[in-house]
Design a protein around this motif. Structure first.
Motif, mmCIF file in Angstrom:
data_model
loop_
_atom_site.group_PDB
_atom_site.id
_atom_site.type_symbol
_atom_site.label_atom_id
_atom_site.label_comp_id
_atom_site.label_asym_id
_atom_site.label_seq_id
_atom_site.Cartn_x
_atom_site.Cartn_y
_atom_site.Cartn_z
ATOM 1 N N LEU A 126 0.728 -1.112 -0.101
ATOM 2 C CA LEU A 126 -0.289 -0.024 -0.045
ATOM 3 C C LEU A 126 0.970 1.051 -0.071
ATOM 4 O O LEU A 126 0.440 2.475 0.322
ATOM 5 N N GLY A 127 2.416 1.373 0.193
ATOM 6 C CA GLY A 127 2.669 2.826 0.032
ATOM 7 C C GLY A 127 3.056 2.504 1.049
ATOM 8 O O GLY A 127 3.462 3.925 1.237
ATOM 9 N N LEU A 128 3.358 2.099 2.208
ATOM 10 C CA LEU A 128 3.630 2.380 3.929
ATOM 11 C C LEU A 128 4.775 1.399 4.356
ATOM 12 O O LEU A 128 4.038 0.504 5.375
ATOM 13 N N PRO A 129 5.512 1.398 4.017
ATOM 14 C CA PRO A 129 6.781 0.302 4.265
ATOM 15 C C PRO A 129 7.010 0.822 5.700
ATOM 16 O O PRO A 129 7.765 0.468 6.831
ATOM 17 N N GLN A 130 7.037 2.140 6.038
ATOM 18 C CA GLN A 130 7.472 2.310 7.710
ATOM 19 C C GLN A 130 6.129 2.135 8.955
ATOM 20 O O GLN A 130 5.403 3.245 8.674
ATOM 21 N N MET A 131 6.549 1.887 10.023
ATOM 22 C CA MET A 131 5.384 1.017 10.534
ATOM 23 C C MET A 131 5.965 2.173 12.131
ATOM 24 O O MET A 131 6.967 1.221 12.805
ATOM 25 N N HIS A 132 4.938 2.592 12.771
ATOM 26 C CA HIS A 132 5.271 2.792 13.752
ATOM 27 C C HIS A 132 4.191 2.256 15.575
ATOM 28 O O HIS A 132 2.908 2.836 15.164
ATOM 29 N N SER A 133 4.798 1.369 15.737
ATOM 30 C CA SER A 133 3.747 0.293 16.681
ATOM 31 C C SER A 133 3.416 0.532 18.092
ATOM 32 O O SER A 133 4.857 0.357 18.368
ATOM 33 N N GLU A 134 2.128 0.975 18.411
ATOM 34 C CA GLU A 134 1.863 1.131 19.860
ATOM 35 C C GLU A 134 0.595 0.208 19.812
ATOM 36 O O GLU A 134 -0.836 -0.432 20.037
ATOM 37 N N GLY A 135 1.540 -0.868 20.735
ATOM 38 C CA GLY A 135 0.591 -2.742 20.664
ATOM 39 C C GLY A 135 0.487 -3.359 22.426
ATOM 40 O O GLY A 135 1.689 -2.885 22.808
ATOM 41 N N GLY A 136 -0.185 -4.305 22.293
ATOM 42 C CA GLY A 136 0.039 -4.722 23.446
ATOM 43 C C GLY A 136 0.816 -5.980 23.295
ATOM 44 O O GLY A 136 1.129 -6.164 22.534
ATOM 45 N N PRO A 137 0.962 -7.156 23.952
ATOM 46 C CA PRO A 137 2.438 -8.259 24.332
ATOM 47 C C PRO A 137 1.498 -9.159 23.094
ATOM 48 O O PRO A 137 2.422 -9.580 23.251
ATOM 49 N N HIS A 138 0.205 -8.691 23.241
ATOM 50 C CA HIS A 138 -0.152 -10.562 21.798
ATOM 51 C C HIS A 138 0.303 -10.117 20.604
ATOM 52 O O HIS A 138 1.053 -11.209 19.743
ATOM 53 N N LEU A 139 0.117 -8.554 20.089
ATOM 54 C CA LEU A 139 0.866 -8.234 18.897
ATOM 55 C C LEU A 139 2.290 -7.993 18.936
ATOM 56 O O LEU A 139 2.942 -8.476 18.019
ATOM 57 N N LEU A 140 3.026 -7.404 20.068
ATOM 58 C CA LEU A 140 4.351 -7.424 20.604
ATOM 59 C C LEU A 140 5.145 -8.988 19.726
ATOM 60 O O LEU A 140 6.413 -9.286 18.999
ATOM 61 N N GLY A 141 4.351 -9.768 20.813
ATOM 62 C CA GLY A 141 4.403 -11.320 20.403
ATOM 63 C C GLY A 141 4.337 -11.704 19.692
ATOM 64 O O GLY A 141 5.464 -13.133 19.028
ATOM 65 N N SER A 142 3.693 -11.288 18.043
ATOM 66 C CA SER A 142 3.045 -11.870 17.419
ATOM 67 C C SER A 142 4.915 -11.396 15.973
ATOM 68 O O SER A 142 5.268 -12.091 15.014
ATOM 69 N N ARG A 166 1.622 -9.109 32.781
ATOM 70 C CA ARG A 166 2.242 -10.336 31.909
ATOM 71 C C ARG A 166 3.750 -9.483 31.578
ATOM 72 O O ARG A 166 3.387 -8.253 31.558
ATOM 73 N N ARG A 167 4.529 -9.971 30.687
ATOM 74 C CA ARG A 167 5.603 -9.508 30.542
ATOM 75 C C ARG A 167 5.273 -8.697 29.181
ATOM 76 O O ARG A 167 4.098 -8.353 28.969
ATOM 77 N N ILE A 168 6.700 -7.623 28.636
ATOM 78 C CA ILE A 168 5.518 -7.450 27.490
ATOM 79 C C ILE A 168 5.784 -7.929 25.834
ATOM 80 O O ILE A 168 5.200 -7.298 25.257
ATOM 81 N N THR A 169 5.679 -9.218 25.968
ATOM 82 C CA THR A 169 5.105 -9.764 25.557
ATOM 83 C C THR A 169 4.273 -11.107 25.633
ATOM 84 O O THR A 169 4.517 -11.476 27.148
ATOM 85 N N ASP A 170 3.354 -11.258 24.997
ATOM 86 C CA ASP A 170 2.529 -12.580 25.797
ATOM 87 C C ASP A 170 2.056 -13.380 24.963
ATOM 88 O O ASP A 170 1.672 -13.187 23.494
ATOM 89 N N GLY A 171 1.911 -15.114 24.672
ATOM 90 C CA GLY A 171 1.229 -15.289 23.987
ATOM 91 C C GLY A 171 1.267 -16.524 22.579
ATOM 92 O O GLY A 171 0.798 -16.472 22.351
ATOM 93 N N HIS A 172 2.758 -16.194 22.806
ATOM 94 C CA HIS A 172 3.513 -16.836 21.271
ATOM 95 C C HIS A 172 4.582 -17.489 21.495
ATOM 96 O O HIS A 172 5.334 -17.424 22.887
ATOM 97 N N SER A 173 5.152 -18.639 20.636
ATOM 98 C CA SER A 173 6.402 -19.184 20.917
ATOM 99 C C SER A 173 7.936 -18.014 21.132
ATOM 100 O O SER A 173 8.010 -17.176 20.781
ATOM 101 N N ALA A 174 8.437 -18.841 22.303
ATOM 102 C CA ALA A 174 10.153 -18.052 22.499
ATOM 103 C C ALA A 174 11.023 -17.374 20.832
ATOM 104 O O ALA A 174 10.490 -18.728 20.073
ATOM 105 N N ALA A 175 10.880 -16.616 20.615
ATOM 106 C CA ALA A 175 11.969 -16.971 19.483
ATOM 107 C C ALA A 175 12.912 -15.247 19.751
ATOM 108 O O ALA A 175 13.007 -14.421 19.693
ATOM 109 N N PRO A 176 13.668 -15.472 20.462
ATOM 110 C CA PRO A 176 15.032 -14.841 20.281
ATOM 111 C C PRO A 176 15.614 -14.307 19.283
ATOM 112 O O PRO A 176 15.604 -15.048 18.214
ATOM 113 N N ALA A 177 16.219 -13.154 19.457
ATOM 114 C CA ALA A 177 15.955 -12.027 18.377
ATOM 115 C C ALA A 177 17.629 -10.885 18.902
ATOM 116 O O ALA A 177 16.816 -10.189 19.697
ATOM 117 N N ASP A 178 18.274 -10.813 18.761
ATOM 118 C CA ASP A 178 20.346 -9.918 19.632
ATOM 119 C C ASP A 178 19.696 -9.123 18.801
ATOM 120 O O ASP A 178 19.024 -8.374 17.621
#
Length: 199
Positions: A126-142, A166-178
């Motif tokens: 859609l021509g919108l490549p930059q995203m500033h997101s303010e979401g909850g722990p499920h969105l962040l976990g996703s 809860r922590r800042i993420t919730d409901g998703h698999s652990a996916a470590p990212a440096d």
């Protein structure tokens, strides 16, 4: 869960700091209103900065919702200076989809859930490549699980709290990212504003 969008270079930002929209790409920006407002959410300084950087006066707002449990009559839609996007999935209820399509562009980003990688791809289309997101722990976990997170802005208050939060993420698999610490700001009250980028 809100996402502000611009047609500028790709950065995904999960801001948790009290800045206004319109700050330079790569710095935190929330959907919080700043006084005096000029239209929803932006003040004169923010609008001037955006224009000086060849951006549209207002970022486009996207709302991420799996079930579309949203009120089409809400001021989020009625007062939006730019028609919002609603990012959802194919399994979302058709009646809610139809109602929201009157006030927003409804975009499917997966079959039974909102897939963050698909959402990012749709937004880029859609021509919108930059995203500033303010979401909850499920969105962040996703976003972490799908590898869609490029940057994280995190606020640490100088206060200890107990409880069952809860922590800042919730409901998703652990996916470590440096991540690499890119900026650190210390407030007068001891609040620490941290910005991390993908290593």
């Amino acid at each position: 869960q809100l996402v502000a969008l611009d047609n500028t270079p790709v950065t995904v930002n999960v801001p948790l700091t009290p800045f206004s929209n319109g700050v330079p790409p790569g710095q935190a920006g929330t959907m919080a209103r700043v006084k005096p407002p000029v239209g929803p959410g932006l003040n004169t300084r923010a609008l001037d900065w955006r224009r000086s950087h060849d951006l549209e006066p207002h970022p486009r707002l996207a709302i991420v919702s799996k079930h579309l449990d949203l009120d089409p009559g809400s001021s989020v839609f009625a007062d939006a200076p730019v028609r919002p996007l609603v990012m959802t999935c194919s399994a979302a209820p058709q009646d809610r989809r139809t109602a929201l399509a009157e006030v927003a562009d409804v975009v499917d980003c997966g079959d039974t859930r909102v897939d963050a990688a698909v959402m990012r791809s749709r937004l880029v289309e859609l021509g919108l490549p930059q995203m500033h997101s303010e979401g909850g722990p499920h969105l962040l976990g996703s976003m972490i699980e799908d590898g869609s997170l490029d940057e994280l802005c995190l606020t640490l208050a100088s206060r200890l709290e107990g409880g069952t939060a809860r922590r800042i993420t919730d409901g998703h698999s652990a996916a470590p990212a440096d991540m690499t610490l890119a900026h650190a700001l210390l407030g007068d009250d001891g609040t620490l504003l941290l910005r991390y980028t993908r290593a």
